[in-house]
Scaffold this active site. Structure first.
Site, mmCIF file in Angstrom:
data_model
loop_
_atom_site.group_PDB
_atom_site.id
_atom_site.type_symbol
_atom_site.label_atom_id
_atom_site.label_comp_id
_atom_site.label_asym_id
_atom_site.label_seq_id
_atom_site.Cartn_x
_atom_site.Cartn_y
_atom_site.Cartn_z
ATOM 1 N N LYS A 13 7.641 -3.640 -3.114
ATOM 2 C CA LYS A 13 8.143 -2.431 -3.786
ATOM 3 C C LYS A 13 8.845 -2.835 -5.063
ATOM 4 C CE LYS A 13 12.726 -3.094 -2.778
ATOM 5 N NZ LYS A 13 13.789 -3.382 -3.802
ATOM 6 N N ASP A 138 16.447 -0.834 3.152
ATOM 7 C CA ASP A 138 15.143 -0.605 2.524
ATOM 8 C C ASP A 138 14.020 -0.387 3.535
ATOM 9 O OD1 ASP A 138 16.253 -0.851 0.045
ATOM 10 O OD2 ASP A 138 15.414 -2.815 -0.407
#
Length: 283
Positions: A13, A138
């Site tokens: 990401k 996350d």
């Protein structure tokens, strides 16, 4: 060796922006960030065991087996679900540790989603995301698999659809400690909250970047080099830095110039993670 019966990606990401609004009483920071996935990442393979053992067969330097987020995710899911099954896991690791591109969190999320199918738990995405949050801030965005504007400590997610350019990601050979950056006295902690629309219009600052540049000259050097070709940004607390390009050819051209002295890779931005695309094709 048993044959893996399921192989899944664990994508990287990027934080397209990261604003820190303040420090909470529990020591965590309130933040706002925009997550986007890359079509590039680790790969995990799974094979069910009947004896309940969780075995990761890939050694990671300086990470004991039982401390690995993959193993912790599998054991936590096993405990919370009451499953009597176990699993053999193999990891093909390409994402750098301490790079700010979510390697460990993504591996954990892929483990949760993969075992949810293999162990036939039928847990909802919400339930898996809540479990993932206990492993790391996350993990939920990887569980949900959609680009999102994140608030809180990163767990309050609003799906978004930023542009999906090609990126060149440079990987300075240094591991940045997230805890070290967030405890730095010079870190900006009073950025006013914003709505997501200004982010999509280019409000893309990373409040961690000045601190990381000051502490890690390798990161500052990578930002300066990439900045000669496009706007160069830090993702998360680093160490990886990235820049967007309109097409793969342009990203490859700059990569060829810079990766003689720096490790890096070219990848496509994606608002649906390749993990979720793979799961949709399988199930």
């Amino acid at each position: 060796m048993p044959q893996p019966i399921l192989t899944l990606p664990a994508p990287a990401k990027l934080n397209l922006m990261l604003h820190i609004l303040g420090r909470r009483a529990d020591g965590y920071h309130e933040l706002q960030t925009l997550f986007q996935f890359l079509d590039y990442g680790d790969e995990l393979s799974f094979s069910v065991r009947e004896d309940g053992k969780i075995c990761l067969h890939t050694e990671i330097p300086d990470v004991p087996h039982d401390s690995n987020l993959i193993v912790r995710a599998a054991r936590w899911l096993q405990e919370q679900s009451g499953s009597s099954l176990g699993v053999d896991i193999w990891l093909k690791k390409v994402l750098p540790m301490g790079g700010g591109i979510g390697g460990g969190s993504s591996d954990a999320a892929t483990t949760l989603l993969g075992l949810n199918h293999l162990w036939k738990l039928a847990w909802s995405e919400d339930r898996l995301a809540a479990l993932g949050l206990t492993l790391g801030a996350d993990v939920p965005v990887f569980v949900r698999g959609r680009s999102a504007f994140a608030e809180g400590v990163g767990e309050i997610l609003t799906p978004e659809n930023p542009e999906e350019p090609w990126y060149l990601v440079l990987v300075p050979q240094v591991s940045v400690s997230t805890a070290e950056i967030f405890s730095d006295p010079l870190l900006t902690r009073d950025t006013p909250p914003i709505k997501v629309r200004p982010v999509l219009e280019g409000n893309s600052r990373n409040d961690c970047q000045p601190v990381v540049e000051r502490r890690y000259p390798e990161v500052r050097n990578a930002l300066n080099l990439l900045g000669k070709f496009t706007e160069a940004k830090l993702t998360g607390t680093g160490s990886c830095v990235f820049g967007a390009f309109p097409n793969k050819a342009e990203a490859d051209r700059v990569s060829a110039l810079l990766t003689e002295t720096l490790t890096g890779f070219v990848a496509k931005g994606s608002n649906i993670s390749m993990l979720h695309r793979k799961l949709q094709s399988l199930f």
